[in-house]
Design an enzyme around this catalytic site. Structure first.
Site, short mmCIF file in Angstrom:
data_model
loop_
_atom_site.label_atom_id
_atom_site.label_comp_id
_atom_site.label_asym_id
_atom_site.label_seq_id
_atom_site.Cartn_x
_atom_site.Cartn_y
_atom_site.Cartn_z
N ALA A 97 0.93 -1.14 -0.02
CA ALA A 97 0.23 0.08 -0.17
C ALA A 97 0.88 1.42 0.02
O ALA A 97 1.95 1.05 0.74
CB ALA A 97 -0.85 -0.16 1.07
N LYS A 98 0.52 2.24 -0.58
CA LYS A 98 0.99 3.47 -0.79
C LYS A 98 0.47 4.30 0.12
O LYS A 98 -0.14 5.31 0.01
CB LYS A 98 1.12 4.18 -2.25
CG LYS A 98 2.25 4.82 -2.51
CD LYS A 98 2.16 5.27 -4.05
CE LYS A 98 3.06 6.36 -4.40
NZ LYS A 98 4.22 6.31 -4.28
#
Ligand code: PPE
Length: 305
Positions: A158-159
Site C-alpha cells: 500500500a502506498k
C-alpha cells in the site's frame, strides 16, 4: 518549490490553489494513515497529452485504501475523471498527478472512527526526479542505515502516507552524507527498494529485480519487466544482497517520478565502468518512447486527454 497552478480538485470540486487547505486536526496529519498515488502525464509525439497507466495507478490507489481500511467516497471512474480535470483546468500538457486520500477532522485518538474521508487530486510540473544529470550520467546511492518496513509493521503493497517517514529518514541521511539516493534493505538484509524507486541490476545481460514481497510493486517496474522481456531479455524476480549490486554490470532505479535512472556508484564503489550501462540506456530510451506514445504496441497504457 512546487510551481503553483490555478486549481486543485478537492472532495469533488475544482477549487483555487490557495483554498485547498485542511484543518490542523486532520487525522492523517497526526497519525499518517492516508494513501496516495503518483502518476505522470506526458506530451505525446502526436501532440496530445497522455496520462501514463492511469487505470493501474487508480487500481493501486483503491488497493492501498483497501489495505488501509479507508473507504474512498468516490468511484474509480470519478477519480480518473478528476485526474483529467486538474490537467485541463490548469492547461498542463505534462505534469505529475498526485491523488491523495486522507482522513479529515472529527475525533482524535488513533482510531479514526467515522471521521470523513477526503480526497484531493493535485497536479504540478515536475521535471526529472533525481535531476537531468542523473538520467544521463547516473546517480550515486548509499545503502541506508534504515531498514525498509517489515510487512507486519507497515504494509508495503500500500502506498500509505506514513510509510514514507522511513523514506524521508533514509533520503535525508543519504543526501547529508553526499549521495543522491538511499537504497534500503529489507528486515532479512536483502535489497528492498530505494526511498521512492524500485531497484534493478544487470549481470551478464540478465536483468534481476526484487520480488514483490517487501516492496511497493511499482508500475514502472512492471513496464520495465514487460519492455525488457519483449526485447528478449531474461528478467528474474529474486532476492539479492547489497554486494550483488556492487559486482553487477549495471544498476538502475525505476519509478513514476524517477522514470528509469541509472546508478553509477553505490557505497563508493563504481558500478560496472561507473557510467550508465548499455542495457540500462536501451531500457531508458524505450521507456521514454513508450510514455510518449511512440511505440504502438504499448499505446494501450496511455489515456489521452
Ligand atoms: N517504491 C517506492 C517506495 C516508491 O515510493 C515508488 C514510487 C516506487 C517504488 C515505484 O513505484 P511506481 O511509481 O509505481 O513505479 N514513488 C513515487 C513517489 C515519489 C515522491 O517523492 O513523492 C513516484 O515515483 O511517484
Amino acid at each position: 518549490m512546487v510551481e503553483k497552478v490555478k486549481r486543485i480538485w478537492m472532495d469533488g470540486e475544482l477549487i483555487p490553489w490557495e483554498e485547498a487547505k485542511v484543518h490542523v486536526l486532520t487525522h492523517t496529519l497526526h497519525y499518517g494513515l492516508g494513501v496516495f498515488e503518483g502518476i505522470r502525464c506526458y506530451k505525446c509525439v502526436d501532440g496530445r497529452s497522455g496520462i501514463f497507466r492511469l487505470d493501474e495507478h487508480i487500481e493501486r490507489l483503491f488497493q492501498s485504501a483497501r489495505i488501509a481500511q479507508i473507504e474512498i467516497p468516490f468511484s474509480k471512474e470519478e477519480i480518473k475523471q478528476a485526474c483529467k480535470e486538474v490537467l485541463l483546468a490548469n492547461g498542463l500538457e505534462e505534469a505529475y498527478i498526485r491523488p491523495l486520500v486522507f482522513i479529515g477532522e472529527g475525533v482524535m485518538g488513533v482510531h479514526p472512527y467515522d471521521n470523513p474521508v477526503r480526497v484531493a487530486v493535485i497536479a504540478w510540473r515536475w521535471g526529472a526526479y533525481l535531476g537531468e544529470e542523473a538520467l544521463k550520467r547516473g546517480t550515486r546511492a548509499k545503502t541506508s542505515s534504515f531498514v525498509r518496513h517489515h510487512p507486519n509493521a507497515m504494509m508495503t503493497k500500500a502506498k500509505i502516507c506514513g510509510n514514507y517517514v522511513n523514506s524521508v529518514l533514509a533520503k535525508r541521511e543519504a543526501v547529508k552524507l553526499g549521495y543522491d539516493e538511499a537504497i534500503l534493505l529489507d528486515p532479512d538484509g536483502y535489497v528492498a527498494e530505494a526511498s521512492g524507486e524500485n531497484v534493478f541490476l544487470v549481470k551478464d545481460r540478465v536483468i534481476k529485480t526484487t520480488p514483490p514481497t517487501t516492496i511497493l510493486p511499482g508500475i514502472t517496474r512492471d513496464c520495465v519487466i514487460k519492455i525488457a522481456r519483449d526485447r528478449g531479455y531474461v528478467v528474474i524476480e529474486e532476492r539479492f544482497t547489497r554486494d550483488e549490486l556492487y559486482i553487477a554490470d549495471e544498476v538502475f532505479l525505476t519509478g513514476t517520478a524517477a522514470e528509469v535512472t541509472p546508478i553509477r556508484e553505490i557505497d563508493d564503489r563504481p558500478i560496472g565502468n561507473g557510467v550508465p550501462g548499455e542495457v540500462t540506456r536501451e531500457i531508458q530510451e524505450i521507456y521514454f518512447k513508450v510514455v510518449r506514445g511512440e511505440l504502438p504496441q504499448y499505446r494501450h497504457w496511455i489515456t489521452y486527454l
